[in-house]
Design an enzyme around this catalytic site. Structure first.
Site, short mmCIF file in Angstrom:
data_model
loop_
_atom_site.label_atom_id
_atom_site.label_comp_id
_atom_site.label_asym_id
_atom_site.label_seq_id
_atom_site.Cartn_x
_atom_site.Cartn_y
_atom_site.Cartn_z
N SER A 31 0.81 -1.23 0.00
CA SER A 31 0.00 0.00 0.00
C SER A 31 0.84 1.27 0.00
CB SER A 31 -0.93 0.01 1.23
OG SER A 31 -0.22 -0.27 2.41
N ASP A 67 -3.27 -8.88 8.10
CA ASP A 67 -2.16 -8.56 9.00
C ASP A 67 -1.19 -9.74 8.90
OD1 ASP A 67 -0.43 -8.38 11.13
OD2 ASP A 67 -1.97 -7.93 12.62
N VAL A 68 0.01 -9.49 8.38
CA VAL A 68 0.93 -10.61 8.11
C VAL A 68 1.36 -11.36 9.38
CG1 VAL A 68 1.83 -9.75 5.91
CG2 VAL A 68 2.98 -9.09 8.06
N TYR A 117 14.76 -3.84 15.97
CA TYR A 117 14.54 -3.74 14.52
C TYR A 117 15.71 -4.40 13.77
CZ TYR A 117 13.89 -1.66 9.88
OH TYR A 117 13.73 -1.48 8.52
N LYS A 126 15.70 -7.75 11.31
CA LYS A 126 16.15 -7.72 9.92
C LYS A 126 17.31 -8.70 9.69
CE LYS A 126 13.09 -5.08 8.31
NZ LYS A 126 12.25 -5.46 7.19
N ILE A 186 15.97 4.97 2.78
CA ILE A 186 15.04 5.14 1.66
C ILE A 186 13.93 6.11 2.09
CG2 ILE A 186 13.55 3.96 -0.01
CD1 ILE A 186 16.50 2.98 -0.10
P1 NAP Z 1 6.40 2.19 5.01
O1 NAP Z 1 6.36 3.28 4.00
O2 NAP Z 1 6.15 2.50 6.44
O3 NAP Z 1 5.41 1.03 4.52
C1 NAP Z 1 5.26 -0.12 5.29
C2 NAP Z 1 4.28 -1.05 4.60
O4 NAP Z 1 4.16 -2.24 5.40
C3 NAP Z 1 2.89 -0.44 4.49
O5 NAP Z 1 2.35 -0.76 3.23
C4 NAP Z 1 2.11 -1.14 5.60
O6 NAP Z 1 0.74 -1.31 5.28
C5 NAP Z 1 2.79 -2.50 5.63
N1 NAP Z 1 2.58 -3.19 6.90
C6 NAP Z 1 3.06 -2.87 8.13
N2 NAP Z 1 2.65 -3.76 9.04
C7 NAP Z 1 1.90 -4.68 8.38
C8 NAP Z 1 1.20 -5.85 8.76
N3 NAP Z 1 1.20 -6.27 10.03
N4 NAP Z 1 0.55 -6.55 7.81
C9 NAP Z 1 0.54 -6.15 6.52
N5 NAP Z 1 1.20 -5.04 6.09
C10 NAP Z 1 1.84 -4.32 7.01
O7 NAP Z 1 7.81 1.46 5.00
P2 NAP Z 1 8.90 1.25 3.85
O8 NAP Z 1 10.01 2.18 4.12
O9 NAP Z 1 8.26 1.19 2.53
O10 NAP Z 1 9.41 -0.20 4.28
C11 NAP Z 1 9.16 -1.38 3.53
C12 NAP Z 1 10.15 -2.45 3.99
O11 NAP Z 1 11.47 -1.97 3.74
C13 NAP Z 1 10.08 -2.74 5.49
O12 NAP Z 1 10.25 -4.12 5.70
C14 NAP Z 1 11.26 -1.98 6.05
O13 NAP Z 1 11.74 -2.54 7.24
C15 NAP Z 1 12.24 -2.08 4.92
N6 NAP Z 1 13.29 -1.04 4.92
C16 NAP Z 1 12.98 0.28 4.81
C17 NAP Z 1 14.01 1.23 4.83
C18 NAP Z 1 13.76 2.71 4.72
O14 NAP Z 1 14.72 3.48 4.91
N7 NAP Z 1 12.57 3.17 4.40
C19 NAP Z 1 15.33 0.79 4.94
C20 NAP Z 1 15.61 -0.56 5.04
C21 NAP Z 1 14.57 -1.48 5.03
P3 NAP Z 1 -0.46 -0.62 6.11
O15 NAP Z 1 -0.16 0.83 6.19
O16 NAP Z 1 -1.64 -0.97 5.29
O17 NAP Z 1 -0.48 -1.29 7.46
#
Ligand code: NAP
Length: 246
Positions: free
Chosen positions: A13, A62-63, A154, A158, A187
């Site tokens: 999403s 919810d995963v 966290y 990971k 990111i």
């Molecule tokens: P984000 O913008 O906060 O998006 C998180 C996504 O995960 C949302 O679509 C949210 O959906 C979904 N989500 C959270 N809890 C959930 C659950 N229990 N069941 C189903 N969906 C769930 O985060 P992002 O930055 O895109 O992160 C995506 C992935 O990349 C994550 O695993 C994060 O740890 C990883 N990551 C991010 C960064 C960074 O700097 N942004 C860096 C390294 C790794 P809803 O809103 O619908 O709940």
């Protein structure tokens, strides 16, 4: 590139998941956009894809909840009859020092980031093993490889994804299934919105490409792993961090 491939993007999403769902659909995939809370955002992704003559549906689950994950996979089976690729992207962040971290906080992170990834992998692998092919891509993080002060749980969650990925790649290889992890750096998504400006600046000083990554930067690497360009890549952790030093 991905014509007729059925791909589930968990957390499709927003952020990296959203960019990934859009790019995979643009390349011919049928995309399932999973979400938990952000129904409107998920609907927007589905609409954008379908307006461009792609095919996408959204599924709320919810995963971290086994029954909801089971139901999601049964909906995928009923609608598409198969799953070719799983992108385990859904995740939540935690910014807290070890001694300040409450047990409930630990449970919340581990439930989503570890149990969620495990559950989706298990249900997907079962369907993929029957057809003896498939690809699983788990989203880890640079902090899962190198650690980060203030993100103990966290980072641990990971790192778990990396161990899970490498072990599953060994188990599932004989079924023609590849399993890889992608480890993004900093990111620009909602996830980092809570970070103070000085922390961001400090991180930027250690990124040799001199900028934050975009969700699309990560999506492009995921696309290459999903396509046949990635057919002989398994058990790997691919960094997408602009050469960041931790
Ligand atoms: P984000 O913008 O906060 O998006 C998180 C996504 O995960 C949302 O679509 C949210 O959906 C979904 N989500 C959270 N809890 C959930 C659950 N229990 N069941 C189903 N969906 C769930 O985060 P992002 O930055 O895109 O992160 C995506 C992935 O990349 C994550 O695993 C994060 O740890 C990883 N990551 C991010 C960064 C960074 O700097 N942004 C860096 C390294 C790794 P809803 O809103 O619908 O709940």
């Amino acid at each position: 590139m991905l014509k007729d491939k059925v791909i589930l993007v968990t957390g499709g999403s927003r952020g990296i998941g959203r960019a990934t769902a859009l790019l995979l659909a643009e390349n011919g995939a049928k995309v399932i956009v999973n979400y938990n809370k952000s129904e409107k955002d998920a609907e927007e992704v589905v609409t954008l894809i379908n307006e461009k003559e792609g095919e996408a549906i959204k599924i709320k689950a919810d995963v971290s909840n086994e029954n909801e994950v089971k139901e999601m996979f049964s909906q995928i089976r009923n609608r598409f009859g198969k799953i070719d690729i799983l992108i385990n992207n859904a995740g939540i962040v935690q910014n807290n020092l070890l001694l300040m971290t409450k047990t409930e906080e630990f449970d919340r992170i581990v439930d989503t980031n570890c149990k969620g990834v495990f559950l989706c992998m298990r249900f997907a692998a079962k369907m993929m093993m029957k057809k003896r092919s498939g690809k699983i891509i788990n989203i880890s993080s640079i902090v899962g490889r190198y650690g980060n002060s203030g993100q103990v749980v966290y980072s641990g969650s990971k790192a778990f994804i990396i161990g899970l990925t490498k072990s599953a790649a060994k188990e599932l290889g004989m079924y023609g299934i590849t399993v890889n992890a992608v480890a993004p750096g900093l990111i620009e998504t909602d996830m980092i919105k809570g970070l103070k400006e000085e922390i961001i600046q400090n991180l930027l000083n250690n990124i040799h490409l001199g900028r934050m990554g975009t969700p699309e930067d990560v999506a492009k690497v995921i696309l290459s792993l999903c396509s046949d360009l990635g057919d002989y890549v398994s058990g790997q952790v691919i960094g997408v961090d602009g050469c960041q030093i931790m």
